[in-house]
Design a protein around this motif. Structure first.
Motif, PDB file in Angstrom:
ATOM      1  N   ILE A  72      37.073  45.332  24.794  1.00 11.80           N
ATOM      2  CA  ILE A  72      37.444  45.074  26.192  1.00 11.80           C
ATOM      3  C   ILE A  72      36.927  43.721  26.644  1.00 11.80           C
ATOM      4  O   ILE A  72      37.650  42.930  27.280  1.00 11.80           O
ATOM      5  N   ILE A  73      35.671  43.426  26.291  1.00 13.77           N
ATOM      6  CA  ILE A  73      35.096  42.136  26.668  1.00 13.77           C
ATOM      7  C   ILE A  73      35.841  40.993  25.977  1.00 13.77           C
ATOM      8  O   ILE A  73      36.181  39.970  26.602  1.00 13.77           O
ATOM      9  N   ALA A  74      36.096  41.170  24.670  1.00 14.27           N
ATOM     10  CA  ALA A  74      36.815  40.127  23.931  1.00 14.27           C
ATOM     11  C   ALA A  74      38.212  39.906  24.488  1.00 14.27           C
ATOM     12  O   ALA A  74      38.672  38.769  24.639  1.00 14.27           O
ATOM     13  N   GLY A  75      38.897  40.997  24.832  1.00 13.63           N
ATOM     14  CA  GLY A  75      40.236  40.872  25.399  1.00 13.63           C
ATOM     15  C   GLY A  75      40.244  40.159  26.722  1.00 13.63           C
ATOM     16  O   GLY A  75      41.187  39.430  27.047  1.00 13.63           O
ATOM     17  N   ALA A  76      39.176  40.341  27.517  1.00 12.44           N
ATOM     18  CA  ALA A  76      39.094  39.673  28.813  1.00 12.44           C
ATOM     19  C   ALA A  76      38.751  38.206  28.671  1.00 12.44           C
ATOM     20  O   ALA A  76      39.180  37.365  29.478  1.00 12.44           O
ATOM     21  N   VAL A  77      37.960  37.873  27.639  1.00  9.08           N
ATOM     22  CA  VAL A  77      37.498  36.488  27.464  1.00  9.08           C
ATOM     23  C   VAL A  77      38.517  35.632  26.733  1.00  9.08           C
ATOM     24  O   VAL A  77      38.726  34.461  27.082  1.00  9.08           O
ATOM     25  N   LEU A  78      39.136  36.198  25.711  1.00  7.21           N
ATOM     26  CA  LEU A  78      40.035  35.405  24.865  1.00  7.21           C
ATOM     27  C   LEU A  78      41.420  35.228  25.471  1.00  7.21           C
ATOM     28  O   LEU A  78      41.862  36.036  26.275  1.00  7.21           O
ATOM     29  N   GLY A 120      33.193  46.793  31.916  1.00  5.74           N
ATOM     30  CA  GLY A 120      33.883  46.946  33.192  1.00  5.74           C
ATOM     31  C   GLY A 120      33.866  45.664  33.994  1.00  5.74           C
ATOM     32  O   GLY A 120      34.887  45.257  34.565  1.00  5.74           O
ATOM     33  N   LEU A 121      32.715  45.007  34.028  1.00  4.51           N
ATOM     34  CA  LEU A 121      32.619  43.743  34.754  1.00  4.51           C
ATOM     35  C   LEU A 121      33.566  42.698  34.168  1.00  4.51           C
ATOM     36  O   LEU A 121      34.179  41.924  34.911  1.00  4.51           O
ATOM     37  N   LEU A 148      33.296  47.866  39.340  1.00  5.26           N
ATOM     38  CA  LEU A 148      33.189  47.770  40.792  1.00  5.26           C
ATOM     39  C   LEU A 148      32.059  46.843  41.250  1.00  5.26           C
ATOM     40  O   LEU A 148      31.946  46.556  42.439  1.00  5.26           O
ATOM     41  N   VAL A 149      31.233  46.373  40.315  1.00  2.00           N
ATOM     42  CA  VAL A 149      30.263  45.329  40.647  1.00  2.00           C
ATOM     43  C   VAL A 149      30.968  44.115  41.239  1.00  2.00           C
ATOM     44  O   VAL A 149      30.440  43.436  42.127  1.00  2.00           O
ATOM     45  N   HIS A 150      32.191  43.859  40.758  1.00  2.00           N
ATOM     46  CA  HIS A 150      32.935  42.681  41.223  1.00  2.00           C
ATOM     47  C   HIS A 150      34.358  43.012  41.635  1.00  2.00           C
ATOM     48  O   HIS A 150      34.973  42.256  42.382  1.00  2.00           O
ATOM     49  N   GLY A 151      34.866  44.143  41.137  1.00  2.00           N
ATOM     50  CA  GLY A 151      36.244  44.522  41.426  1.00  2.00           C
ATOM     51  C   GLY A 151      36.343  45.568  42.514  1.00  2.00           C
ATOM     52  O   GLY A 151      35.337  45.975  43.114  1.00  2.00           O
ATOM     53  N   SER A 152      37.562  46.011  42.763  1.00  2.44           N
ATOM     54  CA  SER A 152      37.830  47.023  43.777  1.00  2.44           C
ATOM     55  C   SER A 152      38.434  48.261  43.133  1.00  2.44           C
ATOM     56  O   SER A 152      38.962  48.190  42.019  1.00  2.44           O
ATOM     57  N   PRO A 153      38.360  49.408  43.810  1.00  8.07           N
ATOM     58  CA  PRO A 153      39.015  50.605  43.278  1.00  8.07           C
ATOM     59  C   PRO A 153      40.519  50.359  43.165  1.00  8.07           C
ATOM     60  O   PRO A 153      41.204  50.214  44.175  1.00  8.07           O
ATOM     61  N   TYR A 198      39.982  39.450  39.008  1.00  5.54           N
ATOM     62  CA  TYR A 198      39.653  38.892  40.316  1.00  5.54           C
ATOM     63  C   TYR A 198      39.053  37.485  40.257  1.00  5.54           C
ATOM     64  O   TYR A 198      38.845  36.871  41.307  1.00  5.54           O
ATOM     65  N   GLY A 199      38.738  36.996  39.045  1.00  6.38           N
ATOM     66  CA  GLY A 199      38.085  35.696  38.934  1.00  6.38           C
ATOM     67  C   GLY A 199      36.626  35.785  39.339  1.00  6.38           C
ATOM     68  O   GLY A 199      36.061  36.876  39.503  1.00  6.38           O
ATOM     69  N   GLY A 200      35.985  34.628  39.491  1.00  6.85           N
ATOM     70  CA  GLY A 200      34.616  34.591  40.000  1.00  6.85           C
ATOM     71  C   GLY A 200      33.544  34.864  38.973  1.00  6.85           C
ATOM     72  O   GLY A 200      32.443  35.309  39.329  1.00  6.85           O
TER      73      GLY A 200
END
Length: 301
Positions: free
Chosen positions: A295-301, A31-32, A172-177, A39-41
């Motif tokens: 999900i993590i791989a898709g976000a990173v790659l 999720g993070l 939601l640790v870093h994102g918004s609903p 959102y970046g960051g």
């Protein structure tokens, strides 16, 4: 003295299931990963904090499960599922290896660490995560109590919202609903319902002895297998919808996960027995790991 220490550590391990320790941070941080993509960051400090929140928070929920069911678990007649989930193969409270007071203290310690870490997140993310934590523990209590006396599986339908919200809390640790958080929930929730029913099929002998009204108790083994298949099908549909929003890497990973889930359904439907469900559970858990990694791989790659 050394023998007592070993027994205490073994009891604590059976309470907290540490051999699954890597799963909970991975699912939470999937999720993070989406949140940082949207959102970046990204920072490794944030990842480490989230991983610890997921680890301690989920493990606390496992301990709470044991504490709530401490008297009913004394009625167990089949140890197959217990041996699967626990490294030393025993429920430590009914076995007399750990007192209920000590187990509850472990729950408070783990939940307190998770809550303290969540509180350090910037506002409103700290409030999002703490709210989901509080809701999840309350719903876990509802689920364990309600399934003792029900004619429809309300406990399961409500109770698995806690697990479905777990990776959403990571988001939601870093994102918004937002739409991504909603899609994540809708993707994962049917899987949690299918998984819980398969788990209950595997544990049907104990649930009969405990007097629990689980899905296979209410609908029979055929009905429970159909429940698993039906929610797996809904999950597969949502996997396509969610995967298309995440890109080709995640979508390919979802396809691999669905293959594992399909194999689990084949075993469950063919056998319609506790043994068949026991063989299916590792495949379902494998699909969860594949989803999180995709999900993590898709976000990173």
């Amino acid at each position: 003295m050394a023998s007592i220490m070993r027994e205490s550590l073994a009891a604590l391990a059976d309470l907290t299931r540490p051999h699954f320790f890597f799963v909970w941070p991975l699912v939470f941080c999937s999720g993070l990963a989406l949140a940082t993509e949207n959102y970046g960051g990204f920072t490794w400090v944030l990842v480490g904090r989230a991983a610890l929140i997921g680890l301690f928070g989920f493990t606390a929920g496992l301990v709470l499960n044991d504490y709530i069911n401490r008297e009913y678990d004394r009625r167990d007649v089949n140890g197959s599922l217990t041996r699967y989930w626990r490294p030393f193969g025993e429920r430590p409270i009914p076995a007399g290896r750990l007192s209920p007071r000590a187990a509850f203290a472990v729950f408070l310690l783990l939940a307190g660490i998770a809550a303290a870490l969540a509180a350090t997140l910037p506002s409103p993310h700290n409030l999002y995560v703490l709210a989901i934590m509080g809701y999840s523990y309350a719903v876990e209590y509802f689920y364990q109590i309600k399934k003792r006396n029900q004619t429809i599986p309300l406990a399961q339908v409500v109770g698995r919202t806690d697990f479905a919200l777990f990776p959403v809390a990571g988001y939601l640790v870093h994102g918004s609903p937002d739409a991504t958080a909603l899609l994540f929930f809708l993707f994962f929730y049917p899987w949690t319902l299918a998984h819980l029913a398969a788990n209950d099929i595997a544990d049907i002998a104990n649930d009969r002895a405990r007097g629990m009204a689980t899905v296979p108790i209410i609908y029979g083994m055929k009905g429970a297998a159909a429940w698993v298949l039906g929610f797996s099908a809904v999950h597969a549909g949502m996997a396509v919808v969610f995967g298309l929003t995440l890109g080709p890497v995640a979508l390919a990973g979802f396809a691999a996960g669905l293959v594992l889930l399909g194999a689990a359904n084949y075993l469950t439907l063919r056998g319609k027995s506790a043994d068949a469900a026991m063989r299916a559970l590792p495949l379902m858990h494998g699909s969860l790991l594949v989803y999180a990694a995709a999900i993590i791989a898709g976000a990173v790659l």
